[in-house]
Design a protein around this motif. Structure first.
Motif, PDB file in Angstrom:
ATOM      1  N   UNK A  32       0.812  -1.216   0.000  1.00 56.51           N
ATOM      2  CA  UNK A  32       0.000   0.000   0.000  1.00 56.51           C
ATOM      3  C   UNK A  32       0.847   1.268   0.000  1.00 56.51           C
ATOM      4  N   UNK A  33       2.126   1.134  -0.260  1.00 61.30           N
ATOM      5  CA  UNK A  33       2.989   2.306  -0.338  1.00 61.30           C
ATOM      6  C   UNK A  33       3.207   3.005   0.988  1.00 61.30           C
ATOM      7  N   UNK A  34       3.109   2.259   2.095  1.00 61.41           N
ATOM      8  CA  UNK A  34       3.301   2.830   3.432  1.00 61.41           C
ATOM      9  C   UNK A  34       4.690   2.456   3.941  1.00 61.41           C
ATOM     10  N   UNK A  35       5.586   3.423   4.133  1.00 65.29           N
ATOM     11  CA  UNK A  35       6.941   3.107   4.594  1.00 65.29           C
ATOM     12  C   UNK A  35       6.963   2.441   5.961  1.00 65.29           C
ATOM     13  N   UNK A  36       6.157   2.986   6.902  1.00 65.84           N
ATOM     14  CA  UNK A  36       6.027   2.388   8.222  1.00 65.84           C
ATOM     15  C   UNK A  36       4.803   2.969   8.905  1.00 65.84           C
ATOM     16  N   UNK A  37       4.191   2.189   9.765  1.00 62.67           N
ATOM     17  CA  UNK A  37       3.064   2.669  10.549  1.00 62.67           C
ATOM     18  C   UNK A  37       3.574   3.171  11.896  1.00 62.67           C
ATOM     19  N   UNK A  38       2.896   4.171  12.444  1.00 62.46           N
ATOM     20  CA  UNK A  38       3.221   4.683  13.769  1.00 62.46           C
ATOM     21  C   UNK A  38       1.975   4.647  14.648  1.00 62.46           C
ATOM     22  N   UNK A  39       2.163   4.868  15.930  1.00 63.75           N
ATOM     23  CA  UNK A  39       1.060   4.831  16.884  1.00 63.75           C
ATOM     24  C   UNK A  39       0.447   6.219  17.070  1.00 63.75           C
TER      25      UNK A  39
END
Length: 280
Positions: free
Chosen positions: A188-195
C-alpha cells in the motif's frame, strides 16, 4: 522503506484499481468510509468521513485550508462546497492532480481549489499561511512523519488547527506473528506505521496544544471488510494478469493483497483508526 518517488508511483499505478474498487469517479475518495449511525451505503460512508472530519473544525468562508495528501480532490471539493473556504491540495502523484483538476473543472470551482505536486513534509509556502492543515489517510505515506508535524506547525497561523485521520498501529511493542502490518504497508505504499501516541508526542514537542483523539475503529470495519472482499475477488484475475504480464510494476502486481492484509491485521487488533486534532 519507500522513497517519495515510489509512493508517487504507487498512487499513479493504482489509480485504475481505485476506479474499480472504490467507485472513484463517483465518490472522489480513496479513504475508508465511516459507517456511523444513519449511514446506509458505501458512497454515504465515504462522504461521511469528510463530514465527520469537517465537524471537528471551524472552517468557514474566510479559511485557507491545506489538504496534505489530497488524493483525487474529493475532500477539497467537499470542504469548499460546504464552507466556501479556499483549499490548496498537495499530492506526489501527477495522475491524481489531473483527476482532481478535472473534477474541480466539472464542478466549476477551479478558482477556489488548487492542486499542486509537492511533498507535504517540505513545502514552499511561507510560514503562517493556513488556518487549517487537513490530512486524511495520507500521513501514513510520509517517509518522515515527524517532519510533517513540524511543517504543519510552521504553516499554520497562530491558533490554527491540524486535523488528521489515519490508521495507526496499536503499540510499538505489539507482536505481529504473521507480519500482517508490514505486508499491508509493503503493498500500500506505506513506509512504516506509527502509533497515536507517537503523533501526540510529536505534536506536543513541536508546540501543538489542546490535542484530542477520537476513535472510529468500529466505524471503518464495514469498509475494511469491503476491501477484503475486493482482494479475494481480485486475486485470481490479478494472478493471471501477472503471469501474462511478467514485467508489470511491483505495485500493479501486488496491490490486490493489501485488502487481505489490512483486514487480517484488523482482526488481530494490530491497528486502529482515529482522528487527531491539535492547535498552534
Amino acid at each position: 522503506m519507500f522513497t517519495t518517488k515510489e509512493v508517487a508511483s504507487y498512487y499513479d499505478t493504482t489509480l485504475i484499481h481505485y476506479r474499480q474498487w472504490w467507485g472513484l469517479k463517483k465518490n472522489l475518495s480513496l479513504h475508508y468510509g465511516l459507517w456511523t449511525k444513519g449511514i446506509s451505503s458505501f458512497s454515504e460512508a465515504l462522504a461521511n468521513t469528510n463530514k465527520v472530519l469537517l465537524s471537528h473544525t471551524n472552517i468557514d468562508s474566510k479559511s485557507k485550508v491545506l489538504d496534505a495528501g489530497c488524493g483525487v480532490g474529493g475532500a477539497a471539493i467537499y470542504i469548499h462546497q460546504k464552507t466556501q473556504a479556499s483549499i490548496t491540495g498537495l499530492t506526489l502523484s501527477k495522475k491524481q492532480i489531473e483527476f482532481a483538476m478535472a473534477a474541480a473543472q466539472e464542478k466549476n470551482i477551479v478558482d477556489a481549489v488548487n492542486f499542486l505536486e509537492m511533498d507535504f513534509t517540505y513545502t514552499t509556502f511561507p510560514s503562517e499561511t493556513f488556518d487549517v492543515v487537513w490530512a486524511c489517510e495520507s500521513i501514513c505515506n510520509a517517509i518522515n512523519k515527524a517532519a510533517f508535524i513540524q511543517e504543519a506547525y510552521r504553516l499554520l497561523k497562530p491558533g490554527g488547527q491540524l486535523i488528521m485521520c489515519d490508521f495507526y498501529k496499536k503499540s510499538q511493542q505489539q507482536k505481529d506473528r504473521k507480519a500482517y502490518m508490514k505486508k499491508w504497508g509493503d503493498t500500500w505504499g506505506v513506509p512504516q506505521f506509527e502509533t497515536v501516541q507517537f503523533f501526540k508526542s510529536e505534536m506536543l514537542n513541536k508546540g501543538f496544544n489542546r490535542i484530542k483523539t477520537f476513535d472510529h475503529t468500529s466505524d471503518i470495519k464495514k469498509s475494511a471488510k469491503k476491501l477484503y472482499r475486493a482482494a479475494l475477488l481480485g486475486a485470481l484475475p490479478s494472478m493471471l494478469y501477472n503471469v501474462t504480464h511478467p514485467k508489470v510494476s511491483y505495485f500493479a502486481k501486488n496491490h490486490y493483497k493489501c485488502g487481505y492484509y489490512q483486514y487480517k491485521a484488523l482482526q488481530e487488533n494490530l491497528w486502529e483508526y482515529q482522528i487527531i486534532t491539535g492547535y498552534k
